[in-house]
Scaffold this motif. Sequence first.
Motif, short mmCIF file in Angstrom:
data_model
loop_
_atom_site.label_atom_id
_atom_site.label_comp_id
_atom_site.label_asym_id
_atom_site.label_seq_id
_atom_site.Cartn_x
_atom_site.Cartn_y
_atom_site.Cartn_z
N GLY A 223 17.57 -5.73 -26.10
CA GLY A 223 18.71 -4.80 -26.74
C GLY A 223 19.52 -5.93 -27.72
N PRO A 224 20.86 -5.60 -28.11
CA PRO A 224 21.42 -6.50 -29.08
C PRO A 224 21.75 -7.77 -28.37
CG PRO A 224 22.47 -4.46 -28.45
CD PRO A 224 21.42 -4.26 -27.96
N THR A 225 22.37 -8.71 -29.02
CA THR A 225 22.50 -9.93 -28.67
C THR A 225 23.73 -10.00 -27.64
OG1 THR A 225 21.67 -11.07 -30.45
CG2 THR A 225 22.86 -12.50 -29.22
N PRO A 226 24.93 -9.30 -27.88
CA PRO A 226 25.82 -9.37 -26.93
C PRO A 226 25.35 -8.58 -25.63
CG PRO A 226 26.65 -8.30 -29.08
CD PRO A 226 25.29 -8.38 -29.21
N MET A 227 24.68 -7.51 -25.56
CA MET A 227 24.18 -7.28 -24.45
C MET A 227 23.46 -8.14 -23.72
SD MET A 227 21.52 -4.01 -23.59
CE MET A 227 20.16 -5.34 -23.05
N LEU A 228 22.46 -8.80 -24.22
CA LEU A 228 21.53 -9.80 -23.83
C LEU A 228 22.28 -10.87 -23.04
CD1 LEU A 228 18.50 -9.93 -26.14
CD2 LEU A 228 18.57 -8.64 -24.17
N ARG A 229 23.22 -11.25 -23.71
CA ARG A 229 24.20 -12.26 -23.14
C ARG A 229 24.76 -12.04 -21.68
NH1 ARG A 229 27.77 -13.08 -27.77
NH2 ARG A 229 26.00 -14.02 -28.93
N ALA A 230 25.35 -10.85 -22.02
CA ALA A 230 25.93 -10.27 -20.73
C ALA A 230 24.91 -9.96 -19.50
CB ALA A 230 26.62 -8.97 -20.95
N VAL A 231 23.53 -9.58 -19.82
CA VAL A 231 22.47 -9.55 -18.96
C VAL A 231 22.05 -11.03 -18.32
CG1 VAL A 231 19.89 -9.11 -18.68
CG2 VAL A 231 21.46 -7.49 -19.94
N LYS A 232 22.04 -11.91 -19.24
CA LYS A 232 21.75 -13.31 -19.05
C LYS A 232 22.76 -13.72 -17.68
CE LYS A 232 21.30 -18.15 -20.90
NZ LYS A 232 21.03 -18.77 -22.00
N GLU A 233 24.18 -13.73 -18.29
CA GLU A 233 25.16 -14.22 -17.25
C GLU A 233 24.87 -13.44 -15.97
OE1 GLU A 233 29.66 -13.24 -17.87
OE2 GLU A 233 28.83 -14.25 -19.70
N TYR A 234 24.66 -11.87 -15.86
CA TYR A 234 24.61 -11.32 -14.64
C TYR A 234 23.42 -11.85 -13.89
CZ TYR A 234 23.87 -7.31 -11.80
OH TYR A 234 23.74 -6.34 -10.72
N ALA A 235 22.40 -12.04 -14.44
CA ALA A 235 21.30 -12.51 -13.53
C ALA A 235 21.43 -13.76 -13.25
CB ALA A 235 19.96 -12.64 -14.59
N ALA A 236 22.21 -14.81 -13.68
CA ALA A 236 22.30 -16.10 -13.46
C ALA A 236 23.39 -16.09 -11.87
CB ALA A 236 23.03 -16.90 -14.53
N GLU A 237 24.43 -15.03 -12.36
CA GLU A 237 25.21 -14.91 -11.21
C GLU A 237 24.64 -14.16 -10.10
OE1 GLU A 237 28.69 -12.93 -13.50
OE2 GLU A 237 28.26 -11.62 -11.51
N LYS A 238 23.63 -13.70 -10.09
CA LYS A 238 22.91 -12.82 -9.03
C LYS A 238 21.74 -13.82 -8.61
CE LYS A 238 25.09 -8.98 -8.68
NZ LYS A 238 25.41 -8.35 -7.28
N GLY A 239 21.47 -14.91 -9.48
CA GLY A 239 20.38 -15.65 -9.18
C GLY A 239 18.92 -15.10 -8.99
N ILE A 240 18.77 -14.15 -10.10
CA ILE A 240 17.59 -13.45 -10.26
C ILE A 240 16.97 -13.77 -11.68
CG2 ILE A 240 17.73 -11.68 -8.40
CD1 ILE A 240 18.64 -9.66 -10.48
N GLU A 241 15.55 -13.73 -11.70
CA GLU A 241 14.91 -13.83 -12.90
C GLU A 241 15.08 -12.83 -13.89
OE1 GLU A 241 10.57 -14.17 -12.33
OE2 GLU A 241 10.35 -13.75 -14.49
N ALA A 242 15.12 -13.30 -15.11
CA ALA A 242 15.54 -12.16 -16.17
C ALA A 242 14.64 -12.55 -17.28
CB ALA A 242 16.99 -12.01 -16.68
#
Length: 255
Positions: A186-205
Motif C-alpha cells: 500500500g501507500p508509504t504512510p500505511m507501510l510506515r504504520a504497519v512497520k511500526e505495528y509489527a515491530a511493536e508486536k515483534g512479528i515479521e512483516a
Amino acid sequence: MAEKWKERAVIVRQDEIATNVYSIWFQTEKIAGAAKPGQFISIFGEEGSRLLPRPISICEINKEKGMVRVVYRVAGKGTEEFSHYHAGAALFIMGPLGNGYTLKEKRALLIGGGIGIPPLVELAKQLNCERQIVAGYRDEIFLADALSKYGTLTIATENGSIGIKGTVIDAIKEKGIEADIIYACGPTPMLRAVKEYAAEKGIEAQISVEERMACGIGACLACVCQSKETDSHTNVKNKRVCKDGPVFQAEEVEL
Ligand code: FES
C-alpha cells in the motif's frame, strides 16, 4: 536471475471494477507459469512517444489457463491508454518482475491499502494457513468478493462509509486481530504504520513498496529507497524497489 519474458499478450477481458480502477486478464502462458504473488509485470503502451512501460502488480495468476490478471488505477497517460483497450487487443508485457512475497505457513495477516490491495488476492489464494485480510480504502471498495473467498476480510474506509472508520491499523486494533506474520502492500504512510505495528508486536512483516516504481526495469532510479544495509556493489545504503523489491522485510528499508 529468475527468468522473465517480454511478449505480445492478448487481453482476454478488461473491466472497470471501480471508478478509474480497471482489471485486465492477459493471455500469457510463460509469465503465468513462472509468476509468484507480489511480483509485477511491465506493460508497454502502443503510442510511440512513451517508451517507458508501466509496472503493475499481479493480482491473480491462473496457471491452468495461462492467464495473469492486473488491477490498476488510471493515474496518467500510460494507464489511461491501457484503459481503452478491449478483449482481443494485444499489448507488449514483460515479466514476471521483482521478487514477490516469501510464503510461510504461519497465522497470516494481509494488509492492503488502495491500489496496493490487488496483489493480496493471489497471495491469500496461495497461503496455506489461517488468513485475516484487512483492506483500507478511501471510500469506494473493489476486489472485496475476491478477497473474502480466501480469508476473513475486514474493511476500513477513511470516511466510515463501509466497514470500520479509520486506518487499517485502527481496524486491526478494533477487531483484536492476532497474527504471526504480516504481508502488506500500500501507500508509504500505511507501510510506515504497519512497520511500526509489527515491530511493536515483534512479528515479521514483509512489505511491498511498489508505489515508488516508475520504469520498473532498473533504468530510471526513481524507485530508490534507503536501506539499512550497505549495498555491496555501490557501497551506499540504497535499494532499487523494482530490482531488489518490491517486497522487503520491513526492517530492511527506511520509509
Ligand atoms: Fe525505474 Fe526502478 S522503477 S529504476
